[in-house]
Design an enzyme around this catalytic site. Structure first.
Site, PDB file in Angstrom:
ATOM      1  NE  ARG A 117     103.726  43.964  -3.179  1.00 42.05           N
ATOM      2  CZ  ARG A 117     102.946  42.917  -3.411  1.00 42.05           C
ATOM      3  NH1 ARG A 117     103.460  41.865  -4.052  1.00 42.05           N
ATOM      4  NH2 ARG A 117     101.691  42.897  -3.009  1.00 42.05           N
ATOM      5  CG  ASP A 146     107.444  42.555 -16.505  1.00 39.91           C
ATOM      6  OD1 ASP A 146     107.221  41.419 -16.982  1.00 39.91           O
ATOM      7  OD2 ASP A 146     107.332  42.799 -15.291  1.00 39.91           O
ATOM      8  NE  ARG A 199     117.391  34.524  -6.202  1.00 33.42           N
ATOM      9  CZ  ARG A 199     116.896  35.354  -5.291  1.00 33.42           C
ATOM     10  NH1 ARG A 199     117.199  36.650  -5.353  1.00 33.42           N
ATOM     11  NH2 ARG A 199     116.098  34.912  -4.335  1.00 33.42           N
ATOM     12  CG  ASP A 221     122.814  42.183  -3.164  1.00 34.57           C
ATOM     13  OD1 ASP A 221     123.746  42.333  -2.344  1.00 34.57           O
ATOM     14  OD2 ASP A 221     121.702  41.706  -2.846  1.00 34.57           O
ATOM     15  CD  GLU A 250     124.082  34.617  -4.237  1.00 37.80           C
ATOM     16  OE1 GLU A 250     123.864  35.611  -4.960  1.00 37.80           O
ATOM     17  OE2 GLU A 250     123.325  34.275  -3.305  1.00 37.80           O
ATOM     18  CG  HIS A 286     121.866  37.409  -2.208  1.00 38.17           C
ATOM     19  ND1 HIS A 286     121.653  36.256  -2.927  1.00 38.17           N
ATOM     20  CD2 HIS A 286     120.654  38.041  -2.159  1.00 38.17           C
ATOM     21  CE1 HIS A 286     120.383  36.178  -3.295  1.00 38.17           C
ATOM     22  NE2 HIS A 286     119.756  37.254  -2.838  1.00 38.17           N
ATOM     23  CB  ALA A 300     116.187  41.451   1.235  1.00 43.51           C
TER      24      ALA A 300
END
Length: 323
Positions: free
Chosen positions: A151, A171, A232, A256, A261, A280, A283
């Site tokens: 997505r 992919d 990631r 990001d 982390e 991060h 979102a």
């Protein structure tokens, strides 16, 4: 009555979905301690979990736990092998945050293309000149290789294409007969990355993707290439990318995410002028946070009702309420 254990704060609209049901009991630990989690896990039928890592021993002590509902998409804070062996399912908010992350990846892409980090640095240090060698480039007509076509990767590719980028998809899990939008091309070999001007990473961290971008692969990049990572941190060998930045391949790493982390304050990535970083936060838009809370709550209710969408399921539930 099913008991739902919610860890850490979530948007009130997600809590409202749970609170509207009279067939569940909610235990919400907004600032949980290890002791509080240990005390509640044995009675929990469902766990609504954000980015926190719950100790594996707590899952072993949770005989009633049917499903972990992730407030997000990534599952690297879960031991999938352990949960599978225990029969504990995992559901994610697959449809909740892809727009936010794709937009963030586009922001990082444009910032990297325009060398925003250096531009800000020189202006804040009193230099108003605009040298032709500042390294800015256009996204239009740039060969843009999108790693991962789920997505988020699809949404990113759509946005990059709107800027005139030439889209190439890598992919290995995409079916061979999958139709691609007009103008997109499929990379059949990862070494096609050597042709890319922009590389955008949208892959989860797994044994197959860990340090995928190592020194060997980074050495294949063309001078001036840009790497954007909203997947990631562990997908990229961070020591190798720092070394590669010194050679100009890539010229900018915009990320990001970090392998660890939060990163240490002396992390070389934070000090390198060729790195653009965000915490991060891709979102974490107002809209996405609300959608993730509501979807993670709804996944629990849907499982109770037998209507949970397969698109949300990462691990199927393998046991009932009594273990």
């Amino acid at each position: 009555m099913a008991r739902v254990l919610v860890l850490d704060p979530i948007h009130p609209d997600g809590m409202a979905l749970l609170q509207a049901r009279d067939d569940i009991e909610i235990v919400h630990l907004e600032t949980p301690t290890e002791q509080a989690i240990a005390a509640q896990m044995p009675q929990a039928d469902y766990l609504l979990l954000r980015g926190r890592t719950v100790a594996e021993a707590h899952y072993c002590d949770a005989p009633r736990l049917r499903m972990v509902s992730r407030h997000g998409v990534g599952c690297d804070n879960l031991n999938s092998d352990q949960l599978r062996s225990l029969g504990i399912g995992v559901a994610i908010t697959a449809d909740a945050n892809y727009v936010a992350v794709a937009e963030h990846a586009m922001m990082l892409t444009l910032a990297a293309c325009k060398n925003l980090g250096q531009a800000q640095h020189v202006v804040r240090n009193g230099d108003w000149t605009v040298p032709e060698n500042r390294g800015a480039r256009e996204l239009c007509d740039a060969e843009t290789m999108v790693f991962g076509f789920g997505r988020i990767g699809r949404a990113y590719a759509q946005r990059a294409a709107a800027f005139g980028a030439r889209i190439r998809i890598f992919d290995p899990y995409l079916p061979e007969d999958a139709a691609l939008p007009d103008g997109y091309r499929r990379a059949t070999d990862i070494l096609e990355v050597a042709d890319a001007d922009v590389i955008s990473l949208h892959m989860p961290l797994s044994t197959e993707t860990a340090n995928l971008f190592d020194a060997t692969l980074l050495a294949q990049l063309k001078p001036g290439a840009i790497v954007v990572n909203t997947g990631r941190g562990g997908v990229v060998d961070e020591a190798a990318v720092v070394a590669a930045l010194e050679t100009g391949t890539p010229s900018i790493y915009a990320t990001d995410v970090f392998a660890k982390e939060p990163p240490a304050r002396d992390d070389p990535l934070l000090k390198h002028p060729g790195v653009i970083v965000t915490p991060h936060s891709a979102a974490m838009t107002t809209e996405s946070v609300r959608r993730m809370a509501m979807r993670s709550a709804q996944n629990i209710l849907d499982h109770l009702d037998g209507t949970l969408s397969p698109e949300m399921v990462v691990l199927p539930v393998g046991r009932g309420v009594d273990g």
